[in-house]
Design an enzyme around this catalytic site. Structure first.
Site, PDB file in Angstrom:
ATOM      1  N   TYR A  10       0.825  -1.223   0.000  1.00 57.00           N
ATOM      2  CA  TYR A  10       0.000   0.000   0.000  1.00 57.00           C
ATOM      3  C   TYR A  10       0.860   1.276   0.000  1.00 57.00           C
ATOM      4  CZ  TYR A  10      -3.246   3.467   2.069  1.00 57.00           C
ATOM      5  OH  TYR A  10      -3.990   4.580   2.344  1.00 57.00           O
ATOM      6  N   PHE A  79      10.120  -0.906   3.586  1.00 51.48           N
ATOM      7  CA  PHE A  79       8.705  -1.069   3.947  1.00 51.48           C
ATOM      8  C   PHE A  79       8.364  -2.519   4.309  1.00 51.48           C
ATOM      9  CE2 PHE A  79       8.324   2.433   0.731  1.00 51.48           C
ATOM     10  CZ  PHE A  79       7.701   3.379   1.518  1.00 51.48           C
ATOM     11  N   SER A 123       6.258   3.173  13.318  1.00 46.25           N
ATOM     12  CA  SER A 123       4.831   3.428  13.505  1.00 46.25           C
ATOM     13  C   SER A 123       4.592   4.168  14.812  1.00 46.25           C
ATOM     14  CB  SER A 123       4.125   2.064  13.555  1.00 46.25           C
ATOM     15  OG  SER A 123       2.819   2.203  14.065  1.00 46.25           O
ATOM     16  N   TYR A 147       3.554  -7.049  17.111  1.00 45.71           N
ATOM     17  CA  TYR A 147       3.806  -6.173  15.955  1.00 45.71           C
ATOM     18  C   TYR A 147       4.551  -4.914  16.418  1.00 45.71           C
ATOM     19  CZ  TYR A 147       2.970  -2.447  12.580  1.00 45.71           C
ATOM     20  OH  TYR A 147       3.131  -1.378  11.733  1.00 45.71           O
ATOM     21  N   LYS A 151       8.602  -3.267  15.742  1.00 44.49           N
ATOM     22  CA  LYS A 151       9.000  -1.910  15.344  1.00 44.49           C
ATOM     23  C   LYS A 151      10.012  -1.338  16.344  1.00 44.49           C
ATOM     24  CE  LYS A 151       6.524  -1.641  11.642  1.00 44.49           C
ATOM     25  NZ  LYS A 151       7.222  -1.827  10.365  1.00 44.49           N
ATOM     26  N   TYR A 175       4.945   6.532  11.258  1.00 46.08           N
ATOM     27  CA  TYR A 175       3.708   6.922  10.596  1.00 46.08           C
ATOM     28  C   TYR A 175       2.561   6.912  11.593  1.00 46.08           C
ATOM     29  CZ  TYR A 175       6.211   4.574   6.688  1.00 46.08           C
ATOM     30  OH  TYR A 175       7.125   4.117   5.775  1.00 46.08           O
ATOM     31  N   ASN A 197      -8.599  -2.159   9.961  1.00 44.34           N
ATOM     32  CA  ASN A 197      -8.477  -0.713  10.140  1.00 44.34           C
ATOM     33  C   ASN A 197      -9.740   0.017   9.714  1.00 44.34           C
ATOM     34  OD1 ASN A 197      -5.251  -1.478   9.214  1.00 44.34           O
ATOM     35  ND2 ASN A 197      -5.675  -0.531  11.182  1.00 44.34           N
ATOM     36  N   ASP A 293      -6.814  -0.633  22.341  1.00 43.63           N
ATOM     37  CA  ASP A 293      -6.982   0.685  21.718  1.00 43.63           C
ATOM     38  C   ASP A 293      -6.752   1.808  22.721  1.00 43.63           C
ATOM     39  OD1 ASP A 293      -7.478  -0.157  19.193  1.00 43.63           O
ATOM     40  OD2 ASP A 293      -9.623   0.332  19.179  1.00 43.63           O
TER      41      ASP A 293
HETATM   42  P1  NAD Z   1       1.603  -3.696   3.031  1.00 43.51           P
HETATM   43  O1  NAD Z   1       1.358  -5.027   3.634  1.00 43.51           O
HETATM   44  O2  NAD Z   1       0.649  -3.203   2.013  1.00 43.51           O
HETATM   45  O3  NAD Z   1       3.068  -3.652   2.405  1.00 43.51           O
HETATM   46  C1  NAD Z   1       4.157  -4.397   2.920  1.00 43.51           C
HETATM   47  C2  NAD Z   1       4.805  -5.141   1.766  1.00 43.51           C
HETATM   48  O4  NAD Z   1       5.902  -5.897   2.265  1.00 43.51           O
HETATM   49  C3  NAD Z   1       3.843  -6.116   1.085  1.00 43.51           C
HETATM   50  O5  NAD Z   1       3.842  -5.882  -0.308  1.00 43.51           O
HETATM   51  C4  NAD Z   1       4.411  -7.493   1.427  1.00 43.51           C
HETATM   52  O6  NAD Z   1       4.198  -8.425   0.378  1.00 43.51           O
HETATM   53  C5  NAD Z   1       5.897  -7.171   1.638  1.00 43.51           C
HETATM   54  N1  NAD Z   1       6.605  -8.093   2.534  1.00 43.51           N
HETATM   55  C6  NAD Z   1       6.250  -8.490   3.776  1.00 43.51           C
HETATM   56  N2  NAD Z   1       7.159  -9.356   4.273  1.00 43.51           N
HETATM   57  C7  NAD Z   1       8.125  -9.491   3.324  1.00 43.51           C
HETATM   58  C8  NAD Z   1       9.325 -10.241   3.241  1.00 43.51           C
HETATM   59  N3  NAD Z   1       9.715 -11.067   4.214  1.00 43.51           N
HETATM   60  N4  NAD Z   1      10.075 -10.116   2.128  1.00 43.51           N
HETATM   61  C9  NAD Z   1       9.708  -9.306   1.111  1.00 43.51           C
HETATM   62  N5  NAD Z   1       8.579  -8.598   1.118  1.00 43.51           N
HETATM   63  C10 NAD Z   1       7.799  -8.679   2.214  1.00 43.51           C
HETATM   64  O7  NAD Z   1       1.731  -2.646   4.222  1.00 43.51           O
HETATM   65  P2  NAD Z   1       1.840  -1.065   4.191  1.00 43.51           P
HETATM   66  O8  NAD Z   1       0.614  -0.530   4.808  1.00 43.51           O
HETATM   67  O9  NAD Z   1       2.256  -0.598   2.853  1.00 43.51           O
HETATM   68  O10 NAD Z   1       3.012  -0.861   5.249  1.00 43.51           O
HETATM   69  C11 NAD Z   1       4.367  -0.711   4.863  1.00 43.51           C
HETATM   70  C12 NAD Z   1       5.225  -0.613   6.113  1.00 43.51           C
HETATM   71  O11 NAD Z   1       4.769   0.476   6.906  1.00 43.51           O
HETATM   72  C13 NAD Z   1       5.164  -1.837   7.026  1.00 43.51           C
HETATM   73  O12 NAD Z   1       6.438  -2.063   7.560  1.00 43.51           O
HETATM   74  C14 NAD Z   1       4.194  -1.418   8.115  1.00 43.51           C
HETATM   75  O13 NAD Z   1       4.429  -2.096   9.321  1.00 43.51           O
HETATM   76  C15 NAD Z   1       4.509   0.053   8.237  1.00 43.51           C
HETATM   77  N6  NAD Z   1       3.381   0.823   8.785  1.00 43.51           N
HETATM   78  C16 NAD Z   1       2.163   0.746   8.196  1.00 43.51           C
HETATM   79  C17 NAD Z   1       1.079   1.437   8.724  1.00 43.51           C
HETATM   80  C18 NAD Z   1      -0.297   1.334   8.106  1.00 43.51           C
HETATM   81  O14 NAD Z   1      -1.268   1.644   8.777  1.00 43.51           O
HETATM   82  N7  NAD Z   1      -0.452   0.935   6.854  1.00 43.51           N
HETATM   83  C19 NAD Z   1       1.266   2.242   9.867  1.00 43.51           C
HETATM   84  C20 NAD Z   1       2.538   2.320  10.434  1.00 43.51           C
HETATM   85  C21 NAD Z   1       3.598   1.601   9.873  1.00 43.51           C
HETATM   86  C1  UD1 Z   2      -4.097   0.214  14.411  1.00 47.83           C
HETATM   87  C2  UD1 Z   2      -3.123  -0.662  15.149  1.00 47.83           C
HETATM   88  C3  UD1 Z   2      -1.777   0.060  15.248  1.00 47.83           C
HETATM   89  C4  UD1 Z   2      -1.286   0.498  13.869  1.00 47.83           C
HETATM   90  C5  UD1 Z   2      -2.369   1.378  13.233  1.00 47.83           C
HETATM   91  C6  UD1 Z   2      -2.012   1.865  11.858  1.00 47.83           C
HETATM   92  C7  UD1 Z   2      -4.540  -1.974  16.690  1.00 47.83           C
HETATM   93  C8  UD1 Z   2      -4.883  -2.228  18.137  1.00 47.83           C
HETATM   94  N1  UD1 Z   2      -3.630  -0.981  16.467  1.00 47.83           N
HETATM   95  O1  UD1 Z   2      -4.272   1.350  15.198  1.00 47.83           O
HETATM   96  O2  UD1 Z   2      -0.812  -0.771  15.836  1.00 47.83           O
HETATM   97  O3  UD1 Z   2      -0.072   1.223  13.979  1.00 47.83           O
HETATM   98  O4  UD1 Z   2      -3.582   0.615  13.151  1.00 47.83           O
HETATM   99  O5  UD1 Z   2      -2.017   0.791  10.953  1.00 47.83           O
HETATM  100  O6  UD1 Z   2      -5.000  -2.651  15.786  1.00 47.83           O
HETATM  101  N2  UD1 Z   2     -12.311   1.425  14.685  1.00 47.83           N
HETATM  102  C9  UD1 Z   2     -13.664   1.176  14.806  1.00 47.83           C
HETATM  103  N3  UD1 Z   2     -14.193   0.173  14.049  1.00 47.83           N
HETATM  104  C10 UD1 Z   2     -13.442  -0.589  13.165  1.00 47.83           C
HETATM  105  C11 UD1 Z   2     -12.063  -0.300  13.063  1.00 47.83           C
HETATM  106  C12 UD1 Z   2     -11.520   0.705  13.853  1.00 47.83           C
HETATM  107  O7  UD1 Z   2     -14.372   1.822  15.563  1.00 47.83           O
HETATM  108  O8  UD1 Z   2     -13.987  -1.493  12.517  1.00 47.83           O
HETATM  109  C13 UD1 Z   2     -11.742   2.543  15.501  1.00 47.83           C
HETATM  110  C14 UD1 Z   2     -10.648   2.125  16.464  1.00 47.83           C
HETATM  111  O9  UD1 Z   2     -11.191   1.755  17.698  1.00 47.83           O
HETATM  112  C15 UD1 Z   2      -9.803   3.420  16.506  1.00 47.83           C
HETATM  113  C16 UD1 Z   2      -9.965   4.030  15.118  1.00 47.83           C
HETATM  114  O10 UD1 Z   2     -11.155   3.446  14.576  1.00 47.83           O
HETATM  115  O11 UD1 Z   2     -10.357   4.317  17.445  1.00 47.83           O
HETATM  116  C17 UD1 Z   2      -8.807   3.727  14.176  1.00 47.83           C
HETATM  117  O12 UD1 Z   2      -8.589   2.323  14.160  1.00 47.83           O
HETATM  118  P1  UD1 Z   2      -7.495   1.646  13.208  1.00 47.83           P
HETATM  119  O13 UD1 Z   2      -7.689   2.114  11.811  1.00 47.83           O
HETATM  120  O14 UD1 Z   2      -7.511   0.178  13.450  1.00 47.83           O
HETATM  121  O15 UD1 Z   2      -6.115   2.285  13.682  1.00 47.83           O
HETATM  122  P2  UD1 Z   2      -5.455   2.345  15.160  1.00 47.83           P
HETATM  123  O16 UD1 Z   2      -6.384   1.926  16.202  1.00 47.83           O
HETATM  124  O17 UD1 Z   2      -4.856   3.690  15.296  1.00 47.83           O
END
Ligand code: NAD
Ligand code: UD1
Length: 338
Positions: A10, A79, A123, A147, A151, A175, A197, A293
């Protein structure tokens, strides 16, 4: 040449576009365990250029070495990782292996190839349950699930690497809550199964893939009782990575930066904003709080501006409009025909 691990995912796919626009050459490395090559095919369509792609696992030294053998890699945006909090509680060893062992192998291969610049996807989860908001980078760190611990550990490993050799340039980007999609509606977030999410759940409810949204708790100490988060447009986030690369050579010590907007929105604020942007109803029911949460989580983003000259530009309206365009044009994510 920049190596983008997890570049088919993503945030990675959106970052590929920003890297291209900023004039960087890059190669994507991904094992596609949580993505498909279709995302990169669509990025190619957007940028009008082929993207070098290696399908491989960061835990596999040979896979990574073959990329370093083919290209002169001078920096890495890392990533690749698994990110589902609930799943990490069920299969912690797999998370530690994939995220931590994977990063160790990546760092070893970088070291063997004299590549010393890395931007890492951390994160806001590393702040645990923050005692106050907005959150600054020097707040205490903790983790409440495997998880989050991956990090925290990876941040520590990268700090140790810098202590061992001050030539390293390391940027840890924490992020907040990435949402939204590219304007084209061609790429976006495509979660497997039932989304954990909020935003993907809201958008799937708006296209009637889900019957209603469960709002996890309405008795938090927030303006309407529902949880407050810092939602950040994924394109703004992608630009944060470009700024990180552009500023890399000035980095002293390990640079740790929040990437958020500094604004907090509740679950019900997001439901309303999404309904307005999409013109669709998002039915919801109040449900019990979700374990783990926190009430409020939003960034103080001022350091990012100070050190990277980066600031989020896009508001909640645009986040919802862009999520909706992606969701409505691709109701089945990347399996949708376009
Ligand atoms: P995503 O799952 O869409 O992307 C991660 C990518 O890494 C995927 O394409 C997956 O196939 C690849 N991958 C996983 N394990 C692998 C491995 N062992 N070797 C090679 N490729 C591998 O997730 P994203 O939302 O794009 O997140 C990217 C990064 O950002 C992650 O490290 C995630 O933990 C971090 N992050 C994401 C969020 C969020 O809410 N999306 C928030 C904070 C941090
Ligand atoms: C989640 C992860 C966090 C990660 C972040 C970004 C958990 C406990 N934490 O956090 O580690 O860094 O995503 O990827 O999963 N909500 C609802 N209904 C739903 C889904 C969510 O009410 O179906 C609420 C949650 O309670 C929260 C808010 O929406 O208040 C956002 O939720 P979410 O998108 O899962 O993100 P985080 O809770 O911030």
């Amino acid at each position: 040449m920049v190596l983008v691990t997890g570049g088919a995912g993503y945030i990675g796919s959106h970052t590929c576009i920003s890297l291209h626009e900023a004039g960087f050459d890059f190669v994507v490395f991904d094992n596609l365990c949580n993505s498909s090559q279709e995302s990169l095919a669509r990025v190619e369509k957007i940028i009008g250029k082929k993207i070098p792609f290696y399908q491989g696992d960061i835990r596999n030294k040979q896979d990574l070495q073959s990329v370093f053998d083919t290209y002169k890699i001078d920096s890495v945006i890392h990533f690749a990782g698994l990110k589902a909090v609930g799943e990490s509680v069920t299969i912690p060893l797999h998370y530690y292996d994939n995220n931590i062992s994977g990063t160790l192998v990546l760092c070893q291969v970088m070291q063997e190839n004299n590549c010393k610049k890395i931007v890492f996807s951390s994160s806001a989860t590393v702040y645990g349950d923050p005692h106050t908001t907005p959150i600054k980078e020097d707040f205490p760190l903790s983790a409440t699930n495997p998880y989050g611990r991956t990090k925290l550990f990876i941040e520590e490993i990268l700090r140790d690497l810098y202590v061992s050799d001050n030539e390293y340039k390391i940027i840890l980007l924490r992020y907040f809550n990435p949402v939204g999609a590219h304007k084209s509606g061609l790429i976006g977030e495509d979660p497997n199964g039932i989304p954990n999410n909020l935003m993907p759940f809201i958008s799937q409810t708006a296209v009637q893939k889900r019957e209603f949204l469960s709002v996890f708790g309405d008795d938090y100490d927030t303006h309407d009782g529902t949880g407050v988060r810092d939602y950040i447009h994924v394109v703004d986030l992608a630009l944060g990575h470009v700024k990180a690369l552009q500023n890399m050579d000035n980095v002293q010590n390990v640079l740790t930066v929040n990437l958020g907007t500094g604004k907090g929105y509740s679950v019900l604020d997001m439901v309303k904003a999404f309904e307005k942007a999409s013109g669709k109803k998002v039915p919801y029911k109040i449900a019990p709080r979700r374990a783990g949460d926190v009430a409020k989580c939003f960034a103080d983003p001022s350091y990012a501006f100070e050190v990277l000259g980066w600031r989020a530009q896009k508001g909640v309206e645009e986040m919802c409009e862009d999520s909706w365009r992606w969701q409505s044009q691709n109701p089945d994510g990347y399996d949708s025909k376009i």
